[in-house]
Design a protein around this motif. Structure first.
Motif, PDB file in Angstrom:
ATOM      1  N   LEU A  35       2.317  -8.308  11.968  1.00  0.00           N
ATOM      2  CA  LEU A  35       1.956  -8.831  10.927  1.00  0.00           C
ATOM      3  C   LEU A  35       0.630  -9.150  10.446  1.00  0.00           C
ATOM      4  O   LEU A  35      -0.248  -8.912   9.656  1.00  0.00           O
ATOM      5  CB  LEU A  35       2.823  -9.909  10.345  1.00  0.00           C
ATOM      6  CG  LEU A  35       2.473 -10.981   9.214  1.00  0.00           C
ATOM      7  CD1 LEU A  35       2.621 -10.099   7.777  1.00  0.00           C
ATOM      8  CD2 LEU A  35       3.377 -12.128   9.145  1.00  0.00           C
ATOM      9  N   THR A  38      -1.532  -5.854  10.360  1.00  0.00           N
ATOM     10  CA  THR A  38      -1.553  -5.446   8.937  1.00  0.00           C
ATOM     11  C   THR A  38      -2.302  -6.245   8.144  1.00  0.00           C
ATOM     12  O   THR A  38      -3.182  -5.660   7.253  1.00  0.00           O
ATOM     13  CB  THR A  38       0.040  -5.613   8.441  1.00  0.00           C
ATOM     14  OG1 THR A  38       0.634  -4.979   9.399  1.00  0.00           O
ATOM     15  CG2 THR A  38       0.158  -4.848   7.165  1.00  0.00           C
ATOM     16  N   SER A 260       7.492  -2.759  12.001  1.00  0.00           N
ATOM     17  CA  SER A 260       7.587  -3.628  10.972  1.00  0.00           C
ATOM     18  C   SER A 260       6.289  -3.429  10.096  1.00  0.00           C
ATOM     19  O   SER A 260       6.171  -4.004   8.958  1.00  0.00           O
ATOM     20  CB  SER A 260       7.954  -4.684  11.437  1.00  0.00           C
ATOM     21  OG  SER A 260       6.847  -5.325  12.511  1.00  0.00           O
ATOM     22  N   SER A 261       5.111  -3.141  10.777  1.00  0.00           N
ATOM     23  CA  SER A 261       3.808  -3.274  10.005  1.00  0.00           C
ATOM     24  C   SER A 261       3.953  -2.208   8.824  1.00  0.00           C
ATOM     25  O   SER A 261       3.203  -2.574   8.029  1.00  0.00           O
ATOM     26  CB  SER A 261       2.713  -2.744  11.038  1.00  0.00           C
ATOM     27  OG  SER A 261       2.943  -1.542  11.362  1.00  0.00           O
ATOM     28  N   PHE A 264       5.353  -4.264   6.112  1.00  0.00           N
ATOM     29  CA  PHE A 264       4.376  -5.302   5.556  1.00  0.00           C
ATOM     30  C   PHE A 264       3.444  -4.712   4.694  1.00  0.00           C
ATOM     31  O   PHE A 264       2.995  -5.217   3.758  1.00  0.00           O
ATOM     32  CB  PHE A 264       3.874  -5.902   6.793  1.00  0.00           C
ATOM     33  CG  PHE A 264       4.646  -6.907   7.762  1.00  0.00           C
ATOM     34  CD1 PHE A 264       5.587  -7.737   7.097  1.00  0.00           C
ATOM     35  CD2 PHE A 264       4.725  -6.741   9.035  1.00  0.00           C
ATOM     36  CE1 PHE A 264       6.682  -8.499   7.767  1.00  0.00           C
ATOM     37  CE2 PHE A 264       5.601  -7.650   9.897  1.00  0.00           C
ATOM     38  CZ  PHE A 264       6.442  -8.375   9.194  1.00  0.00           C
TER      39      PHE A 264
END
Length: 310
Positions: A35, A38, A260-261, A264
């Motif tokens: 996170l 990003t 997960s980036s 995001f």
């Protein structure tokens, strides 16, 4: 029931519970790390065209180093000695270069493209190990690389206009350069503390980018300075969270969470910059994520579970 027989399964259960808790902590830290990573690209885009990627990179590294210095002083300077300076130089140069390429890409293409192409790093690592270290690539890993690179082709869409709009190429180059950095980090992790790695990384990146900035200094607004300061905090957070995450669990167990980036990036790009990726980018992103996850797992097979009942 025999007392030892009762305590054996309980001890085994506790061990398994501790392992699961470590993986959970590692995964949560890795998600937080990406996170922060990003957000750096979002801040680079938000400063606008008045500040180029090199200036943004230089200020981010210098401010991050300034923020780190008080911590190093409080720790008595014990993080500054090293016997592997060449490895630090390699990691610092590649890390700064990867950051610069990533920030440049974020300014030219949407955040999803920039982040997903940066995340081709897990696929470049075995190729580098094959080419440089002569390590054999298993058949399954070749399949994972093929899936990931098919997705890369879909996202980049190579054609004659690619050189006129090089944002995707810069993102891909960032992924390649960061693969070299990651190999250096793995070697440094055998002997260097997290603060030692971070101190040399930021110092080398600051000095290198300062040399590149000679004759290019420009005035900036307070708004831009605040955005770069936020980027510096994110850079520190990313590095420390990443190192901490992998202290809890192996890359094979939690490495997939780095993707997960992409989520995001999609949310930040949509809410902040009104960017909506097209179908080709979505399909390519899915393939890159699948290929990256499989390559992480097959590069780093899980460690065998100890038999605590023995």
């Amino acid at each position: 029931m025999d007392g030892d027989a009762w305590r054996g399964p309980d001890r085994n259960g506790n061990r398994n519970g501790q392992a699961a808790a470590s993986v959970t902590k590692g995964a949560a830290l890795l998600v937080a790390a990406f996170l922060a990573n990003t957000l750096q690209s979002a801040f680079a885009r938000a400063v606008g065209a008045d500040m180029d990627a090199l200036t943004f990179t230089w200020l981010t590294f210098v401010l991050a180093l300034v923020l780190l210095i008080p911590v190093l002083v409080v720790r008595g300077g014990r993080d500054l000695s090293t016997a592997v300076l060449p490895l630090h130089l390699l990691r610092g140069g590649m890390g700064m270069g990867g950051f610069l390429l990533f920030m440049a890409a974020a300014k030219l293409v949407n955040l999803v493209n920039a982040n997903v192409l940066l995340n081709t790093t897990p696929m470049f690592i075995p190729l580098l190990a094959w080419l440089v270290l002569k390590q054999r690539i298993p058949a399954n890993l070749w399949k994972a690389l093929a899936v990931g690179f098919a997705g890369m082709v879909i996202v980049v869409q190579p054609n004659a206009s690619l050189l006129d709009k090089p944002g995707d190429l810069l993102g891909l180059a960032a992924g390649f350069v960061c693969a070299i950095e990651f190999l250096a980090v793995k070697s440094l992790g055998k002997s260097e503390s997290s603060f030692t790695q971070l101190a040399y990384f930021l110092t080398i990146g600051s000095l290198t980018s300062s040399l590149m900035m000679l004759g290019r200094f420009q005035s900036i607004t307070w708004h831009q300075l605040l955005l770069v300061l936020a980027s510096a905090v994110c850079l520190l957070s990313f590095q420390l969270l990443l190192i901490r995450a992998y202290s809890f669990a192996d890359p094979s167990a939690i490495g997939a969470f780095q993707y997960s980036s992409v989520i995001f990036a999609g949310l930040i790009g949509w809410i902040w910059f009104e960017q909506i990726p097209n179908l080709g980018v979505v399909v390519g992103t899915v393939l890159i994520c699948i290929g990256g996850v499989l390559s992480l797992v097959w590069q780093n097979p899980p460690r065998p579970t100890p038999d605590w009942s023995a």
